[in-house]
Structure formats: C-alpha cells, structure tokens
Scaffold this motif. Structure first.
Motif, PDB file in Angstrom:
ATOM      1  N   LEU A  40      46.456  94.463  33.409  1.00 18.54           N
ATOM      2  CA  LEU A  40      47.796  95.346  34.315  1.00 18.54           C
ATOM      3  C   LEU A  40      47.920  96.688  33.438  1.00 18.54           C
ATOM      4  O   LEU A  40      48.035  97.744  33.746  1.00 18.54           O
ATOM      5  N   ARG A  41      47.876  96.285  31.763  1.00 18.79           N
ATOM      6  CA  ARG A  41      47.185  96.896  31.100  1.00 18.79           C
ATOM      7  C   ARG A  41      46.860  98.612  31.028  1.00 18.79           C
ATOM      8  O   ARG A  41      46.701  99.703  30.361  1.00 18.79           O
ATOM      9  N   PHE A 112      51.441  83.430  42.654  1.00 21.14           N
ATOM     10  CA  PHE A 112      49.990  84.048  42.081  1.00 21.14           C
ATOM     11  C   PHE A 112      48.424  83.521  42.883  1.00 21.14           C
ATOM     12  O   PHE A 112      48.293  84.378  43.577  1.00 21.14           O
ATOM     13  N   LEU A 113      48.304  82.827  43.803  1.00 16.59           N
ATOM     14  CA  LEU A 113      46.921  82.719  43.977  1.00 16.59           C
ATOM     15  C   LEU A 113      46.258  83.564  45.067  1.00 16.59           C
ATOM     16  O   LEU A 113      45.730  84.114  45.696  1.00 16.59           O
ATOM     17  N   TYR A 114      47.730  83.560  45.736  1.00 21.14           N
ATOM     18  CA  TYR A 114      48.386  84.175  47.250  1.00 21.14           C
ATOM     19  C   TYR A 114      49.098  85.868  47.338  1.00 21.14           C
ATOM     20  O   TYR A 114      49.200  85.923  48.134  1.00 21.14           O
ATOM     21  N   GLY A 115      49.741  85.798  46.090  1.00 22.23           N
ATOM     22  CA  GLY A 115      50.050  86.858  45.856  1.00 22.23           C
ATOM     23  C   GLY A 115      49.703  87.953  45.376  1.00 22.23           C
ATOM     24  O   GLY A 115      50.096  89.377  45.214  1.00 22.23           O
ATOM     25  N   TRP A 116      48.104  88.510  45.614  1.00 21.79           N
ATOM     26  CA  TRP A 116      47.200  89.437  45.092  1.00 21.79           C
ATOM     27  C   TRP A 116      47.914  90.446  46.218  1.00 21.79           C
ATOM     28  O   TRP A 116      47.940  90.510  47.273  1.00 21.79           O
ATOM     29  N   ASP A 117      48.010  92.060  45.495  1.00 30.33           N
ATOM     30  CA  ASP A 117      48.306  93.233  46.542  1.00 30.33           C
ATOM     31  C   ASP A 117      49.556  93.227  47.327  1.00 30.33           C
ATOM     32  O   ASP A 117      50.130  93.415  48.562  1.00 30.33           O
ATOM     33  N   ARG A 118      50.378  92.274  46.831  1.00 34.99           N
ATOM     34  CA  ARG A 118      51.695  91.928  47.972  1.00 34.99           C
ATOM     35  C   ARG A 118      52.974  92.296  47.451  1.00 34.99           C
ATOM     36  O   ARG A 118      53.941  92.043  47.575  1.00 34.99           O
ATOM     37  N   TRP A 122      53.797  93.196  38.194  1.00 31.85           N
ATOM     38  CA  TRP A 122      54.339  92.799  37.496  1.00 31.85           C
ATOM     39  C   TRP A 122      55.266  91.027  37.338  1.00 31.85           C
ATOM     40  O   TRP A 122      54.897  90.147  36.421  1.00 31.85           O
ATOM     41  N   PHE A 123      55.750  91.285  39.099  1.00 35.95           N
ATOM     42  CA  PHE A 123      56.136  89.840  39.462  1.00 35.95           C
ATOM     43  C   PHE A 123      55.107  88.754  39.252  1.00 35.95           C
ATOM     44  O   PHE A 123      55.201  88.002  39.198  1.00 35.95           O
ATOM     45  N   HIS A 124      54.172  89.383  40.381  1.00 34.76           N
ATOM     46  CA  HIS A 124      53.226  88.443  40.038  1.00 34.76           C
ATOM     47  C   HIS A 124      52.150  87.799  39.201  1.00 34.76           C
ATOM     48  O   HIS A 124      51.757  86.630  38.610  1.00 34.76           O
ATOM     49  N   TRP A 125      52.122  88.798  37.825  1.00 37.27           N
ATOM     50  CA  TRP A 125      51.533  88.765  36.918  1.00 37.27           C
ATOM     51  C   TRP A 125      53.049  87.303  36.297  1.00 37.27           C
ATOM     52  O   TRP A 125      52.575  85.976  35.432  1.00 37.27           O
ATOM     53  N   PHE A 126      54.079  87.483  36.508  1.00 40.73           N
ATOM     54  CA  PHE A 126      55.175  86.755  35.774  1.00 40.73           C
ATOM     55  C   PHE A 126      55.134  85.233  36.568  1.00 40.73           C
ATOM     56  O   PHE A 126      54.892  84.419  35.926  1.00 40.73           O
ATOM     57  N   THR A 127      55.108  84.896  37.863  1.00 42.71           N
ATOM     58  CA  THR A 127      54.246  83.867  38.424  1.00 42.71           C
ATOM     59  C   THR A 127      53.065  82.903  37.752  1.00 42.71           C
ATOM     60  O   THR A 127      53.175  82.447  37.753  1.00 42.71           O
ATOM     61  N   GLY A 128      52.698  84.136  37.679  1.00 41.59           N
ATOM     62  CA  GLY A 128      51.194  83.090  36.955  1.00 41.59           C
ATOM     63  C   GLY A 128      51.580  82.496  35.397  1.00 41.59           C
ATOM     64  O   GLY A 128      51.279  81.222  35.372  1.00 41.59           O
ATOM     65  N   VAL A 129      52.762  83.336  34.971  1.00 43.79           N
ATOM     66  CA  VAL A 129      52.903  83.076  33.173  1.00 43.79           C
ATOM     67  C   VAL A 129      53.465  81.377  33.797  1.00 43.79           C
ATOM     68  O   VAL A 129      53.951  80.420  32.722  1.00 43.79           O
TER      69      VAL A 129
END
Lengths: 445, 344
Positions: A40-41, A112-118, A122-129
């Motif tokens: 992301l960075r 996380f797994l199904y949320g790419w591009d959705r 950063w929210f997507h990243w956060f769900t991974g955390v």
C-alpha cells in the motif's frame, strides 16, 4: 491398546496437529499485514503478490486450524467427560472469550480474503490486521485455559467438591502469563523460521528472486526477533515451574535427588529404575541458579514426590532437551542473521546463510511439539494438577482405540494433503506471480 | 443472567441451523444437481457462501462452549451417551471444512478438484444428518447414563427411527434453506428459474421428510403431535409457518424480491424449532428413566453464569455488527463481476 492410553494418544494427536496449524494461522496474518503495508505504501507489485500468496496459505491453515479446534472442543468431553463436568464452569471463562475472538477472526478473514478491490484499501488492510490480533488473542486465551490445568485457581476443593468457583481468578491463574508469553513467542519463532526456510530454499534455487527475497526478509525478521527473545521467557517459565510444579521441573531436568547447588543435566538418558542419568554432561550449581536465581539453593528432586504422583521422566527430559537445543540453534541463526543485516550485507544473499535457514525450517515446530510434550507429560498423573487424576477423568466408553486409529488416519491424510497443497502453491509461484498484478493472467491467481 | 445464557444457547443453535444449515444445503444441492449444471451451481454457491463460510461455522463453537461452561453435566452426559454420533459429526465437519477450502485454494486445478468436490458434497450430507440425529436423540428418551451394556449405553441412545427421521428432515431443511438462499445469487435468468424449480422441489421434499418424522415418532411411541399441537404457542408457530410457506410459494417467482424468500424460509425453520422446543423448555435431554436434564437444574454456579453471560453480551457487541456488515458487504447486488470474485 487400553482405553486410557488410547484416549491420551488421541488427545495428544489432536493437539499436536492443531498446535501447528493454529500457530501458523495465528502468526502468518502478521507477515501478511507487513507485506500488505509495504504494497500500500510503495505500490510495488511484488509485495502485493507476496501478500496474496501468503493469504492463500493463511486460508488453508485457518480452515484446518478451525476444524481441528472444533474437534478439540468436542474431544474434551468425548475423552474426558469427568474432567469437563467439574472443570468446565471453572476454567471456561477463557474459552468463552476465545469464542468471541475466534468469531471476530473468522469475520475479519472473510473481509480480508474476499475484499480485494472492494473496500477502501486501508480498511481492507485493517481487516487483515484484525485477523492477526484476534488470532493472537484466542491463542493466548486457550493457553490460559491450559495454564489452569497446571496451576488450578479460582475454586476451593473440599471433600471432592468444587466450591466457591471464581472463573475470573481461574483465568488469571499463576501460570497463564508465563505460559502465554512462551507459547506466543514460540509460535512467532516457529512460523517465522518455517516460512523463511521455504523461501530461502527457493532463493537457493534461484527462482523468482524478487518475490522470495521480500517474503524471506519479512518472515526471517519475525522469526529471528522471537527466537532471540524466547530464552528470556524460557527463564521466566522455568522459575515459575520450579515454584509451582517442582515435580514437573524435576522430570524435565531428570533431577532424581533433592540437593543443594544442584547441577544442570545436559543430554543423557534418564534411568528411572536406578534413579540416575547416564551419559550426561553436568554443570554444577547451574540448575539451582536457573530455577531459583541462586547457585546454592536446594532444588526439589523426584525423591520428595510421592511415588504415585511422580511424572514419567524419560519423555519430558528428552523433549525438554530437544526444545532447548533447537531453541538455542534458532537463537544462534537469528544472531548471525542480525549481524549480517548490521555488518555483512553480502552474507544475506550467500548460499550458506540461506542454507542455515533451510535447515532450520522444521526446527521451531519440532521445538513447539517438544515443549508442549514437556508441559503435558510433565503434569501427569494429574489432569488438574494436584486435584484430579487423568485416569479418573477418562470416558467410560470402551473401544477408544478405534477412535484413535480413525483420527490418526484422518490427521495423517490431512497433513499430507496440506503439504501437497503447499507444495503446489510454491511450485505455482512463477506462473501466478511473475506477471504484474492487474493483467488477466494475474487475476486468475 | 441465567436467561441471557440460555437465550444465547438457543440463538447459537438456531443460527447454526439457519446459516450453517444453508451452508450444508449448498453441498447437498450440488450433490443433487445434474452434471450439466453442476459447475454453475458450484460457482454460484461458492460465491454466496465463501466470505461468510467460516463465520457460519462459529455458531457451533459458541453453542458448545456455552454448553460446557454453563451446563457441564448436560455436556458430559451428551459426550458419553452420544459419543458415536458426535464423533461421526466431527468427521463430517473436518472433511467438509477442509475440502471446501482445499478445492478453492489449491493452486493447480486438476483432477484433485473432483476429489475435494466429492468429499465436500458427501460430508455436506452426512454432517446435518448427524446433527438431526443428535437433536432427535435429545427428545427421544433413549439416553441412559445408567445403561448396563454397551449397546443400550452407546448405540440405542441415538440409533432409532425417530433420530434417523429427524436427521433426514434436517438434511432436507438444509437443502431447502440453501435453495431459497441461492435464488438471489443467480447471475442469469435461466439459472434463477432453475434455482426456483429446485426450491419448489425441495419444499416438497422437506414437507415429506417432516411427515416422516411424525410417522417415526408414532412408531417409537412419542407423542409428537401433543408436544407440538398441545399448546397455543405450538399451534400459532406452525400456523404462522404454514402461512409464510404459502407466501413464499407466491413470491418465489418474483424477480425483484431476493431478501423476502430468505426471510420467510428462515422464519419457517425458526417456527418449527419454536414449536418443538416450546413444550420441552427448559428441558434439554430426555432420559430413559423419564427424567429430564433441565437447563435450569443443570446450571453452572452463579458466578460462572454471570461471567459467561457478560462475555456473551460483550462479545455480541463486537460480533453482531461486524457479522451484519460482512453479510451486507457480500450481497449479490454489490458483487463486482471481476475475475477477482472467482479468484479470491
């Protein structure tokens, strides 16, 4: 095989299987989150590829860890109904909180797994955390429940009755902190070294250098830091065990006779009949120092424990030596790695350093299994230390041996399939991740 | 707090049947789909349940944790007397959970896919069958902690016509729930019509399986009719379920409604559970000697129940909104038709 031994074997098998899968499922999300953060960075596609590749590993390990965990929650009753009937209300608190943490992990994993591009990136990243943090929390809570079996608290045991139950006090028993710390670091060290080892192998073969270099560095950093911290927590645990469970310490150290200025026994083969250790190296006074922080102090030996309450010695002693040996090895590799990062950059791409990591791939997990063997076998003959015997907790149902054979077959085949799947994931890296993300080829990844 | 814990127990069981049940149903439907349409069905179902799959499974864990923390004796009696069906249930859960993930995350798509699919669909059938058998065994009154011999202690406790009938009914209900759920997930009109036909068929199957339960109850001498229709709550619940079934049949064909059929189907299953459960509450397991293991009598000590209740309440503050957002986010309408949706 009698039913008691079969029940113990089935429990050991299920836990031994679950522990590996849950460690990886608990730790890898953190690696994933770091790679994801770099992506992301920097928008460097390789980092995205690493994240995606790892996320598949996480999905496989999470699913396998989740089903084997479900099996365990039933097996507690299927194999040890008497234990659960009394212990459930006392040590159930961490399990009920763990249910919540596990649930959140499952929800976050779906995002996380199904949320790419959705979602917002950063929210997507956060769900991974969140997957990582809640996984870690559930791991700690489960260990807190196990710690209660070693250090029962939160109730009064009067005439065979469990009175004045306080589930909060039971959760925060004396052993929970040292055990949870030790297990968490072990999970990070084992997973870090295992993942780094696999990528190091690929680097030595000269495949997808960019991809594997980045993956290797993230995993190795986590593994190495944890391996260097682990001896501190090991020392904390040892002092804790010496105070709370002298019988377990004596079994771990094959310390048959109570003595002052006790020596540390390295290696050797304990001879339980003759109450001595053959072929061992002894360091005078060291056991007193490690257990009590003082070279002179007396260390309780097995001779102070009533014969019917003594744990077996051979298995915990050898398992303990194995754990410490492998831990030391990993610590050494970690030190070399950090030295290389600091002073000798050219080492980082050398075949021998990568070779060290390749060799250490299984080390952490063997150490985890060995350490867990120490804590479980070392507690015998008690299922609740000093309160309930394992033999009194076993199910009255006969024929447990068949169930043990069945589960052995199931877990063996599952392990084989997972190894097979991982092999195929790794083999497919060039095809799946050598194309820039966003192209149709990448989308099929 | 007693009521909080008991409510969560029933809620977890209900949600496992509704959400996990739709999951099981997905595999059951796949099993009974012609080879020609199997691929589309498989993909539609996968997209519908993939993101929510792991979460659906958690209700089972919540239910079992509530049982062993809050009602330890019920948990231990179940674990001993119903050891064998629980074991078979677990094997189903292992096979299903792993096969589902393996089939999606295997990097190479080859003949192994067929192996995973076979394991997945058959374990989808076996798992709810044993859930139903366990539920039937709780009511049937063959569980006997003092049984003198192996067969009556560990086999006849669950292997009887009533249990098997409830098992078959549970399988049918799962298929029914999944078929209703899938209608809204279809991407083409032809698929949608196919799923509607499937729903109509499964409604009939579920109805027939329900009738079978009454036949089996009569054969085993269980007064199931009295249990369900002997009180106003049961009559009302079954009445409402019947009305909503008629309504469902009517709205099935309407393309604009995706959520209404789902709500109606879920409502029917809830009403069936309510009708059966109401007369028995607070009893959980009927024993051979005619006594019951009652939820109120088997409660863990007050401090445990209070801690458990608070843990459940606080946990649901986190879980329910997140879960709601998860279901909402992965609704069919908001799903982009990118390759990503296939690839994960």
């Amino acid at each position: 095989m009698d039913d008691f031994l079969a029940a113990r074997s089935q429990m050991a098998l299920s836990l031994g299987f679950h522990i590996i899968f849950s460690c990886i499922g608990m730790v890898m999300p953190f690696f994933m989150a770091v790679a994801h953060y770099y992506w992301l960075r920097t928008r460097d596609v390789t980092y995205q590829n690493v994240t995606r590749a790892w996320s598949k590993g996480v999905a496989i390990f999470f699913a396998t860890g989740a089903v084997s965990g479900t099996v365990l929650s039933f097996e507690l009753g299927l194999l040890w109904p008497k234990f659960m009937e009394h212990a459930g209300p006392i040590f159930g608190m961490p399990f009920s909180l763990e249910g919540t943490a596990f649930f959140i992990e499952a929800i976050a994993l779906g995002f996380f797994l199904y949320g790419w591009d959705r979602f917002n990136p950063w929210f997507h990243w956060f769900t991974g955390v969140v997957v990582g943090v809640s996984g870690l929390a559930s791991g700690i809570l489960v260990v807190a429940a196990n710690a209660w079996m070693n250090s029962p608290a939160g109730f009064d045991y009067v005439n065979g009755q469990y009175l004045n139950i306080d589930p909060i006090a039971a959760m925060f028993n004396d052993a929970w902190l040292s055990q949870a710390l030790h297990m968490t670091l072990a999970a990070f060290a084992a997973t870090g070294f295992a993942v780094a080892g696999v990528h190091a192998l690929m680097l030595r073969r000269g495949r997808n250098m960019d991809f594997h270099t980045r993956a290797f560095r993230i995993a190795a950093a986590f593994g190495a830091v944890a391996a260097l911290l682990q001896p501190l927590s090991g020392d904390f645990s040892a002092k804790d065990v010496a105070r709370r469970q002298p019988a377990k310490l004596a079994a771990m150290e094959a310390h048959f006779h109570t003595e002052k200025s006790a020596s540390l026994v390295l290696g050797g083969l304990p001879n339980e009949d003759k109450q001595r250790v053959d072929y061992a190296i002894k360091i005078p006074g060291m056991l007193s120092f490690l257990a009590h922080g003082n070279f002179e102090q007396e260390v309780t030996g097995l001779d102070r424990i009533a014969p019917q309450n003594r744990p077996p010695v051979v298995v915990p002693h050898i398992a303990f030596q194995l754990m410490v040996g492998l831990g030391t090895l990993m610590m050494g590799i970690a030190a070399v790695y950090f030295f290389a990062l600091w002073r000798k950059k050219q080492w980082l791409t050398s075949r021998w350093l990568l070779g060290l990591f390749v060799a250490a791939t299984p080390a952490g997990f063997i150490a985890v299994e060995a350490g867990w063997t120490v804590t479980e076998v070392g507690r015998q003959p008690w299922i609740i230390n000093g309160v309930m015997r394992t033999a009194d907790a076993v199910t009255p149902m006969p024929g447990i041996a068949y169930s043990f054979y069945l589960f052995t077959a199931v877990y063996l085949s599952l392990s084989l399939v997972v190894v097979f799947l991982l092999y195929r994931q790794i083999r497919m890296v060039p095809e799946l991740y050598d194309v820039p993300a966003g192209t149709p080829e990448a989308a099929h990844a | 707090m007693d009521y909080v814990v008991i409510t969560f127990l029933y809620l977890a069981i209900l949600l496992y049947l509704l959400l996990g049940g739709a999951d099981f149903g997905a595999g059951i439907i796949e099993l009974f789909t012609s080879r020609k349409n199997r691929r589309v069905t498989h993909e539609t179902l996968y997209q519908a349940i993939g993101p929510i799959w792991e979460a659906n499974h958690m209700w089972l864990i919540i239910a079992i944790v509530i049982l062993f923390v809050g009602f330890p004796r019920i948990y231990s009696v179940m674990s001993v007397s119903l050891h064998i069906p629980l074991l078979l249930l677990l094997l189903g859960i292992i096979a299903r959970g792993t096969a589902f993930v393996f089939r999606h995350y295997d990097a190479v798509h080859d003949r192994m896919q067929g192996v995973y699919a076979t394991i997945f669909v058959y374990s989808s059938l076996v798992t709810p069958l044993f859930i139903g058998i366990l539920a039937g065994s709780a009511l049937a009154g063959y569980v006997d902690p003092a049984a003198p011999d192996f067969l009556s202690a560990y086999v006849w406790s669950w292997l009887h016509w009533f249990g098997v009938a409830v098992g078959v009914f549970t399988v049918a209900l799962c298929g029914y729930l999944a078929s209703v759920y899938t209608i809204g997930e279809a991407t083409t009109e032809a698929d949608r019509q196919r799923f509607i036909r499937k729903t109509r068929l499964l409604t009939v199957v579920a109805f027939a399986a329900g009738a079978l339960v009454f036949v089996a109850a009569r054969y085993e001498g269980l007064p199931l009719l009295t249990w369900i229709f002997g009180n106003p709550v049961g009559i009302t619940a079954i009445g409402l379920a019947t009305i909503s079934l008629g309504l469902l049949w009517y709205v099935l064909g309407q393309a604009s409604r995706t959520w209404l059929p789902r709500v109606l189907a879920g409502f029917q299953v809830t009403m069936i559970l309510l009708a059966v459960g109401y007369t028995h509450f607070p009893n959980f397991i009927r024993l051979r000697n005619g006594q019951h293991l009652s939820l109120f009598e088997q409660l863990a000590p007050a401090k445990t129940i209070s801690a458990l209740g608070w843990a459940l309440l606080l946990g649901s503050l986190f879980i329910l909104p997140a879960l709601g957002y998860l279901y909402y986010s992965f609704q069919h309408v908001s799903r982009p038709q990118s390759a990503e949706a296939h690839g994960g």
